[in-house]
Design an enzyme around this catalytic site. Structure first.
Site, PDB file in Angstrom:
ATOM      1  CB  SER A  52      49.050 -23.737  37.429  1.00 51.00           C
ATOM      2  OG  SER A  52      49.897 -23.566  38.718  1.00 51.00           O
ATOM      3  CD  GLU A 107      46.429 -26.968  37.377  1.00 50.23           C
ATOM      4  OE1 GLU A 107      46.212 -26.118  38.092  1.00 50.23           O
ATOM      5  OE2 GLU A 107      47.270 -27.947  37.739  1.00 50.23           O
ATOM      6  CG  HIS A 118      56.361 -19.854  47.157  1.00 49.76           C
ATOM      7  ND1 HIS A 118      56.891 -21.140  47.137  1.00 49.76           N
ATOM      8  CD2 HIS A 118      55.119 -20.096  47.515  1.00 49.76           C
ATOM      9  CE1 HIS A 118      56.050 -22.135  47.513  1.00 49.76           C
ATOM     10  NE2 HIS A 118      55.033 -21.108  47.544  1.00 49.76           N
ATOM     11  CG  HIS A 151      51.909 -30.970  44.421  1.00 51.42           C
ATOM     12  ND1 HIS A 151      53.167 -30.466  44.771  1.00 51.42           N
ATOM     13  CD2 HIS A 151      51.094 -29.428  45.025  1.00 51.42           C
ATOM     14  CE1 HIS A 151      53.137 -29.241  45.166  1.00 51.42           C
ATOM     15  NE2 HIS A 151      52.347 -28.599  45.221  1.00 51.42           N
ATOM     16  CE  LYS A 185      41.226  -7.502  47.670  1.00 52.25           C
ATOM     17  NZ  LYS A 185      42.203  -8.266  48.029  1.00 52.25           N
TER      18      LYS A 185
HETATM   19  N1  GLN Z   1      48.101 -28.200  40.681  1.00 52.63           N
HETATM   20  C1  GLN Z   1      48.104 -26.908  41.113  1.00 52.63           C
HETATM   21  C2  GLN Z   1      49.029 -25.994  40.504  1.00 52.63           C
HETATM   22  O1  GLN Z   1      49.827 -26.229  39.998  1.00 52.63           O
HETATM   23  C3  GLN Z   1      48.564 -27.014  42.644  1.00 52.63           C
HETATM   24  C4  GLN Z   1      48.398 -25.962  43.375  1.00 52.63           C
HETATM   25  C5  GLN Z   1      48.925 -26.017  44.964  1.00 52.63           C
HETATM   26  O2  GLN Z   1      49.449 -26.968  45.354  1.00 52.63           O
HETATM   27  N2  GLN Z   1      48.346 -25.130  45.759  1.00 52.63           N
HETATM   28  O3  GLN Z   1      48.498 -24.784  40.746  1.00 52.63           O
HETATM   29 ZN    ZN Z   2      51.624 -26.655  45.953  1.00 47.67          ZN
END
Ligand code: GLN
Ligand code: ZN
Length: 759
Positions: A437, A488, A698, A645, A19
């Protein structure tokens, strides 16, 4: 003599040397030669680690991904990878990551990445079209064979991906038939096998894990065609599968012209004797008896009870190996200097698993007495684990045994509870929210790690987190978002955060496994019955709610995701462990409700990835996972709104199961596929509320108001306006604040336009 061999060794290095070398090279801090030196040192060390093995894999090492290596070997990198010049290594990294260190400008589109069967390893998807041609490029393999031989490795066994699996793993860019390429592919494989034989390989391990999936007639025929063709070459072929049983594909094997077959007996124990009975008495049978996917010690004595009669029957035809490549387990348990010694004694990483195979060989060849000390120590460790009061918690077992189906039912159906929820949270048309988050700033990370190290007090840490929560609430109010989140900040990872607070979990320092490229994960270990000593998230959510009149959404990770992203127990069914986690999270849900949180989200992004490899086994998995989620979520009052989610797309084929969760709202990733997901709603009427993600988190791009209105209007064709939410694709923790604020401002604006237009 019993032959022991290995299918593949973890390539990252005990200290994640690969890495760090990759990342330094990508940043331009080191040269390609320096990267290659690290790679060679790792290979050499790993071959030495496999001393005493009758066959040692060569070609299992890679600078990024072994499927991508196979694409190079077959001369099948996408053409765009060569734009921008450089050599084969530049093209390799451009395919993997979109750019090589040479590229100062934009680079090229990276190859698609997807999960390697049911593991958490991701490979780079081979690309095909009707004109794809192949050209042998055996340099990497030939050089590594020489390298191993120079080190004195007795018997090298090159590892390659078989032609059928290679096509199966890939994607056709023009919808042409991948299987039509087999004819062009086989001559290249023949050439390759000849080269490997000339280089000194008596055996070649050809991995065909697609044989454990459900294959239709054409793919099954392709297997026959391929191996009848490859049989005309000289090296002996060990056809290798792993992760599941052959199932219906077993009957392909009896007259398949290969010299041996490897079976994963951890996941296909029921097929050992079927396979032995099926194969002619000339063929090698390799049994994968040591778990290549988990970190528990093997029960050697019990295994010998099974193996001794098989050995008597097969003689030298019996080979032993790990069930799969050891790529999926960490390297060396001996490094774990701060792991609880009692639990450490139950574990085995790659090096310890290799040692188990050495002991098995000796026991089979020279009798159990020749390894009495080792077998006794193993038996003692297993006994201690079986009987440990730290593993077994009678209260947890009694509680899971008493779970009823009704515990997973809401008090009223959605249609009756929705109006109560909408009134309680004053839900407007097209309500806006986020996934949980918010950007994790350098200050947050520092505070968290200082607190872990003991460098700051608990009071200071709480003050830091609360400051961040205040900031997040203020920003969301200014943006005029309807349902808020606390951000978060306290979570480093959505599973680890809960695992650290649950009994039955242990954390390691060195249990790293490769996820993709230079990315490694360190899944926590579930060793015992799971329970929740005290509330885990309530104080943060309660504080956040106290700051605002708007509804605050509490955030939890669901039981299936917690399970799928951990190393799990091998002494009870996954379903049982999942239900224990579900009950622990259920307690948290009810505590949040009691604390006044009217909206609670339970994330299940990993629900889909746990699906079995064979479609006929999907329903059983969906039954126990849906049950676990319902038990976890559905104990609340009607007016409490439960969200879930999911991300990583492709939910179309499990829509019924998603609806069966009976969450009031599901927020789901769709924006990358331009709402393609919503096609599923053409023939499936999703009964509850849904927030199809309109902002692709993303990328740092700020989506325009129009693009989001547009996506929502696509959704409106399938789902009535009363049941639509407006939200991003996923959590925002990897983004920076400026783009996040801009994108969310546009998102709220889009919702307001929709409200006006459709009121
Ligand atoms: N609640 C998480 C966040 O918002 C969901 C993350 C995920 O779906 N991988 O980071
Ligand atoms: Zn997600």
């Amino acid at each position: 003599m019993t032959v022991i061999h290995n299918l593949g060794f973890p390539r990252i290095g005990a200290k994640r040397e690969l890495k760090f070398a990759q990342e330094a090279y990508w940043k331009g801090e080191t040269t390609a030669a320096e990267l290659q030196d690290v790679a060679k040192a790792l290979r050499d060390r790993h071959w030495q680690n496999q001393a005493g093995f009758d066959f040692v894999p060569v070609g299992d090492f890679t600078l990024y991904d072994h499927v991508l290596d196979m694409s190079v070997t077959l001369g099948n990198l996408p053409k765009r990878a060569y734009e921008g010049g450089g050599d084969e290594l530049d093209a390799f990294f451009r395919t993997a990551r979109g750019r090589s260190p040479l590229d100062k400008g934009a680079g090229v589109a990276a190859g698609e990445m997807t999960k390697w069967f049911n593991s958490n390893y991701h490979y780079i998807v081979p690309e095909f079209d009707a004109n794809t041609s192949f050209k042998l490029n055996p340099q990497r393999l030939l050089e590594q064979i020489k390298e191993a031989q120079a080190l004195g490795v007795k018997s090298v066994k090159p590892v390659i991906i078989g032609p059928v699996t290679y096509l199966w793993l890939g994607k056709s860019k023009d919808d042409s038939d991948r299987l039509a390429l087999l004819e062009r592919l086989l001559p290249v494989y023949k050439q390759l096998l000849n080269e490997l034989a000339q280089a000194g390989a008596e055996w070649v391990q050809i991995d065909e894990p697609c044989l454990v999936t459900t294959l239709d007639k054409d793919w099954r025929q392709a297997v026959k065609t391929a191996y009848h063709e490859l049989n005309r070459t000289t090296p002996k072929i060990l056809l290798t599968t792993y992760f599941s049983d052959f199932g219906d594909n077993l009957n392909l094997l009896h007259d398949l012209p290969v010299d041996g077959i490897h079976l994963d007996t951890i996941n296909a124990a029921g097929e050992i004797h079927k396979l032995i009975d099926l194969l002619p008495a000339t063929k090698v049978i390799s049994l994968g008896v040591v778990d290549g996917r988990n970190i528990w010690k093997t029960d050697l004595n019990r295994l010998l009870d099974t193996l001794e009669p098989i050995r008597a029957r097969l003689g030298d035809r019996l080979w032993l190996a790990p069930s799969s490549s050891l790529l999926h387990v960490p390297v060396d348990l001996d490094q774990e200097d701060s792991l609880d010694p009692e639990i450490k004694n139950w574990l085995a990483y790659a090096l310890q698993k290799l040692e188990e195979l050495r002991v098995l060989k000796k026991a089979l060849d020279s009798g159990r007495d020749s390894v009495k000390a080792e077998l006794d120590a193993n038996a003692a460790a297993l006994k201690a684990r079986r009987e440990s009061t730290r593993v077994h918690n009678p209260a947890v077992k009694a509680r899971t045994a008493a779970v009823t189906k009704e515990m997973g039912d809401r008090k009223s159906p959605y249609a009756a509870r929705a109006p109560k929820q909408h009134a309680a949270i004053k839900q407007p048309l097209f309500p806006t929210t986020t996934i949980g988050s918010f950007p994790q700033t350098a200050e947050i990370r520092k505070s968290r790690s200082d607190y872990k190290k003991g460098a700051i007090s608990e009071a200071q840490y709480i003050a830091d987190m609360q400051a961040d929560i205040r900031e997040c609430v203020k920003i969301q109010e200014e943006l005029d978002i309807d349902v808020l989140v606390h951000g978060e900040a306290e979570r480093n990872d959505m599973v680890e955060y809960f695992g650290e607070q649950l009994d039955g979990y242990v954390f390691t320092r060195f249990a790293w496994v490769q996820s993709y490229g230079s990315r490694c994960v360190k899944p926590p270990v579930i060793f015992g019955d799971i329970s929740r000593p005290k509330a885990m998230t309530v104080k943060w959510s309660e504080y956040a709610q106290s700051l605002t009149q708007r509804p605050m959404k509490a955030m939890l990770t669901g039981p299936v995701t917690i399970l799928n992203w951990s190393f799990v127990r091998d002494d009870q069914p996954r379903a049982d462990t999942c239900l224990q986690i579900a009950l622990a999270i259920r307690d948290e849900v009810l505590d949040l409700e009691k604390a006044g949180l009217g909206v609670i989200q339970i994330d299940e992004p990993a629900l889909r990835e746990g699906l079995p490899l064979k479609k006929e086994q999907w329903q059983a998995y969906l039954d126990w996972t849906v049950h676990a989620f319902r038990v976890c979520a559905n104990g609340v009052e009607d007016q409490t709104q439960i969200h879930t989610h999911m991300c990583y797309s492709e939910f179309n084929d499990i829509m019924q199961a998603i609806a069966d969760l009976d969450a009031d709202v599901i927020t789901i990733e769709t924006s990358r596929s331009d709402m393609e997901l919503l096609k599923a709603f053409d023939d499936f009427n999703y009964p509850n509320e849904i927030g199809p993600g309109v902002y692709d988190i993303h990328s740092p791009n700020v989506p325009s108001v129009e693009s989001m209105v547009d996506l929502m209007e696509k959704a409106l064709k399938q789902i009535p306006k009363e049941r639509l939410w407006v939200n991003p694709d996923c959590g925002l923790k990897t983004r920076a604040w400026p783009e996040t604020k801009a994108a969310l401002a546009n998102m709220v604006e889009a919702a307001k336009i929709l409200r006006k237009k459709y009121a």
